[in-house]
Design a protein around this motif. Sequence first.
Motif, PDB file in Angstrom:
ATOM      1  N   GLU A 112      20.077   0.046  -2.801  1.00 10.87           N
ATOM      2  CA  GLU A 112      19.469   0.988  -1.689  1.00 10.87           C
ATOM      3  C   GLU A 112      18.721   2.136  -2.401  1.00 10.87           C
ATOM      4  OE1 GLU A 112      18.563   1.069   2.881  1.00 10.87           O
ATOM      5  OE2 GLU A 112      20.599   1.607   2.262  1.00 10.87           O
ATOM      6  N   VAL A 113      17.475   2.508  -2.513  1.00 14.62           N
ATOM      7  CA  VAL A 113      16.912   3.689  -2.885  1.00 14.62           C
ATOM      8  C   VAL A 113      15.872   4.038  -2.059  1.00 14.62           C
ATOM      9  CG1 VAL A 113      17.486   3.157  -5.261  1.00 14.62           C
ATOM     10  CG2 VAL A 113      15.397   2.525  -4.430  1.00 14.62           C
ATOM     11  N   LEU A 114      15.579   5.465  -2.072  1.00 12.57           N
ATOM     12  CA  LEU A 114      14.588   6.223  -1.463  1.00 12.57           C
ATOM     13  C   LEU A 114      13.318   6.030  -2.484  1.00 12.57           C
ATOM     14  CD1 LEU A 114      13.119   7.929   0.758  1.00 12.57           C
ATOM     15  CD2 LEU A 114      14.243   9.914  -0.343  1.00 12.57           C
ATOM     16  N   LEU A 115      12.401   5.375  -2.016  1.00  9.53           N
ATOM     17  CA  LEU A 115      11.352   4.961  -2.830  1.00  9.53           C
ATOM     18  C   LEU A 115      10.371   6.093  -2.702  1.00  9.53           C
ATOM     19  CD1 LEU A 115      10.830   1.285  -2.385  1.00  9.53           C
ATOM     20  CD2 LEU A 115      11.881   2.341  -4.336  1.00  9.53           C
ATOM     21  N   PHE A 116       9.839   6.754  -1.636  1.00 12.21           N
ATOM     22  CA  PHE A 116       8.823   7.752  -1.279  1.00 12.21           C
ATOM     23  C   PHE A 116       8.978   8.332  -0.110  1.00 12.21           C
ATOM     24  CE2 PHE A 116       4.509   8.676   0.250  1.00 12.21           C
ATOM     25  CZ  PHE A 116       4.321   9.438  -0.537  1.00 12.21           C
ATOM     26  N   SER A 117       8.842   9.548  -0.009  1.00  8.62           N
ATOM     27  CA  SER A 117       8.958  10.573   1.073  1.00  8.62           C
ATOM     28  C   SER A 117       7.901  11.519   1.241  1.00  8.62           C
ATOM     29  CB  SER A 117      10.430  11.361   1.131  1.00  8.62           C
ATOM     30  OG  SER A 117      10.385  12.237   1.973  1.00  8.62           O
ATOM     31  N   SER A 118       7.152  11.921   2.335  1.00 14.00           N
ATOM     32  CA  SER A 118       6.101  12.548   2.553  1.00 14.00           C
ATOM     33  C   SER A 118       6.099  13.074   4.033  1.00 14.00           C
ATOM     34  CB  SER A 118       4.865  11.727   2.192  1.00 14.00           C
ATOM     35  OG  SER A 118       3.723  12.844   2.460  1.00 14.00           O
ATOM     36  N   ASP A 119       5.636  14.361   4.119  1.00 13.15           N
ATOM     37  CA  ASP A 119       5.470  14.755   5.282  1.00 13.15           C
ATOM     38  C   ASP A 119       4.107  14.520   5.976  1.00 13.15           C
ATOM     39  OD1 ASP A 119       7.833  16.429   5.464  1.00 13.15           O
ATOM     40  OD2 ASP A 119       6.860  18.295   4.531  1.00 13.15           O
ATOM     41  N   ASP A 120       3.229  14.031   4.879  1.00 11.88           N
ATOM     42  CA  ASP A 120       1.852  13.725   5.470  1.00 11.88           C
ATOM     43  C   ASP A 120       1.895  12.349   6.008  1.00 11.88           C
ATOM     44  OD1 ASP A 120      -0.850  13.300   6.061  1.00 11.88           O
ATOM     45  OD2 ASP A 120      -1.347  13.490   3.881  1.00 11.88           O
ATOM     46  N   GLU A 121       1.706  12.150   7.258  1.00  6.73           N
ATOM     47  CA  GLU A 121       1.757  10.830   7.813  1.00  6.73           C
ATOM     48  C   GLU A 121       0.618   9.744   7.533  1.00  6.73           C
ATOM     49  OE1 GLU A 121       2.098   8.450  12.326  1.00  6.73           O
ATOM     50  OE2 GLU A 121       1.408  10.774  12.273  1.00  6.73           O
ATOM     51  N   ARG A 122      -0.616  10.389   7.095  1.00  5.70           N
ATOM     52  CA  ARG A 122      -1.535   9.486   6.675  1.00  5.70           C
ATOM     53  C   ARG A 122      -1.294   8.991   5.151  1.00  5.70           C
ATOM     54  NH1 ARG A 122      -6.963  10.972   4.377  1.00  5.70           N
ATOM     55  NH2 ARG A 122      -8.438   9.131   4.979  1.00  5.70           N
ATOM     56  N   GLN A 123      -0.998   9.749   4.309  1.00 10.01           N
ATOM     57  CA  GLN A 123      -0.501   9.390   3.072  1.00 10.01           C
ATOM     58  C   GLN A 123       0.709   8.477   2.973  1.00 10.01           C
ATOM     59  OE1 GLN A 123       1.446  12.311   0.527  1.00 10.01           O
ATOM     60  NE2 GLN A 123       0.210  11.738  -1.293  1.00 10.01           N
ATOM     61  N   PHE A 124       1.531   8.772   3.875  1.00  5.70           N
ATOM     62  CA  PHE A 124       2.683   7.853   3.585  1.00  5.70           C
ATOM     63  C   PHE A 124       2.439   6.400   4.222  1.00  5.70           C
ATOM     64  CE2 PHE A 124       6.417   5.747   6.121  1.00  5.70           C
ATOM     65  CZ  PHE A 124       7.028   5.759   5.094  1.00  5.70           C
ATOM     66  N   GLY A 125       1.479   6.403   5.133  1.00  5.87           N
ATOM     67  CA  GLY A 125       1.019   4.965   5.516  1.00  5.87           C
ATOM     68  C   GLY A 125       0.257   4.405   4.474  1.00  5.87           C
ATOM     69  N   GLN A 126      -0.640   5.109   3.657  1.00  8.20           N
ATOM     70  CA  GLN A 126      -1.338   4.336   2.831  1.00  8.20           C
ATOM     71  C   GLN A 126      -0.433   3.841   1.694  1.00  8.20           C
ATOM     72  OE1 GLN A 126      -4.181   7.633   1.726  1.00  8.20           O
ATOM     73  NE2 GLN A 126      -5.655   7.078   3.210  1.00  8.20           N
ATOM     74  N   VAL A 127       0.428   4.797   1.031  1.00  9.92           N
ATOM     75  CA  VAL A 127       1.508   4.351   0.231  1.00  9.92           C
ATOM     76  C   VAL A 127       2.157   3.165   0.549  1.00  9.92           C
ATOM     77  CG1 VAL A 127       3.360   5.235  -1.193  1.00  9.92           C
ATOM     78  CG2 VAL A 127       1.259   6.754  -0.954  1.00  9.92           C
ATOM     79  N   SER A 128       2.864   3.356   1.791  1.00  3.64           N
ATOM     80  CA  SER A 128       3.613   2.289   2.013  1.00  3.64           C
ATOM     81  C   SER A 128       2.884   0.906   2.310  1.00  3.64           C
ATOM     82  CB  SER A 128       4.372   2.342   3.484  1.00  3.64           C
ATOM     83  OG  SER A 128       3.618   2.781   4.579  1.00  3.64           O
ATOM     84  N   ARG A 129       1.579   0.938   2.876  1.00  2.00           N
ATOM     85  CA  ARG A 129       0.907  -0.242   2.781  1.00  2.00           C
ATOM     86  C   ARG A 129       0.372  -1.026   1.546  1.00  2.00           C
ATOM     87  NH1 ARG A 129      -1.546   2.409   7.067  1.00  2.00           N
ATOM     88  NH2 ARG A 129      -3.197   3.239   6.002  1.00  2.00           N
ATOM     89  N   ALA A 130       0.266  -0.142   0.492  1.00  2.00           N
ATOM     90  CA  ALA A 130      -0.108  -0.332  -0.842  1.00  2.00           C
ATOM     91  C   ALA A 130       1.215  -0.996  -1.395  1.00  2.00           C
ATOM     92  CB  ALA A 130      -0.588   0.736  -1.498  1.00  2.00           C
ATOM     93  N   VAL A 131       2.093  -0.536  -1.235  1.00  3.29           N
ATOM     94  CA  VAL A 131       3.447  -1.200  -1.825  1.00  3.29           C
ATOM     95  C   VAL A 131       3.812  -2.804  -1.133  1.00  3.29           C
ATOM     96  CG1 VAL A 131       5.935  -1.100  -2.069  1.00  3.29           C
ATOM     97  CG2 VAL A 131       4.654   1.105  -2.381  1.00  3.29           C
ATOM     98  N   ARG A 132       3.474  -2.602   0.090  1.00  5.30           N
ATOM     99  CA  ARG A 132       3.793  -3.896   0.959  1.00  5.30           C
ATOM    100  C   ARG A 132       2.785  -4.991   0.409  1.00  5.30           C
ATOM    101  NH1 ARG A 132       7.270  -3.146   4.952  1.00  5.30           N
ATOM    102  NH2 ARG A 132       7.803  -1.201   5.589  1.00  5.30           N
ATOM    103  N   ARG A 133       1.529  -4.573   0.229  1.00  2.62           N
ATOM    104  CA  ARG A 133       0.530  -5.482  -0.338  1.00  2.62           C
ATOM    105  C   ARG A 133       0.779  -5.859  -1.698  1.00  2.62           C
ATOM    106  NH1 ARG A 133      -4.861  -3.138  -0.618  1.00  2.62           N
ATOM    107  NH2 ARG A 133      -5.600  -4.893  -1.100  1.00  2.62           N
TER     108      ARG A 133
END
Length: 156
Positions: A112-133
């Motif tokens: 289990e690893v931390l893949l990405f961390s961000s204080d910016d909710e919008r950027q975090f949402g975009q990155v996590s959606r891209a990885v899921r896609r």
Amino acid sequence: MPPILLYSRPGILVTADRFTVGSTTWQVADITHLHTTRGPHDRLAVRAVAATATVIAGIGVVLGFIGGLERLTARAYLALGVVVLLPVLLAALGDRWRPPPYELWGWYRGVEVLLFSSDDERQFGQVSRAVRRAREGLRYGGWGDPPAADLWRPDR
């Protein structure tokens, strides 16, 4: 054929086959069990709340031992009540000014690893959606063009 780009910002790149943050790259095919969470609270805010609460508790204990609580006026009790709320106010302000980061976790090759961390909710949402896609693209057979469909045409 160039890789299909799903997200690209300085330091972050998500394609159909890999996910890169800074100098770390993960193969999307090897990432499983994606989940999001919030990180820990800011250490400075936690320490400020703990220090303030400790000082206020210490003052209360000292006043209790020397009998000062019996001699206080109503205004002094009101002031103590306001001061007791100070740690709560500091905690609320600390979370407002320095909120806990959003974190994307997943299993990569059995760890289990931390893949990405961000204080910016919008950027975090975009990155996590891209990885899921990217994961969905691999699961459903890739990103190729869909087979041509026969169009229905009415008989005239």
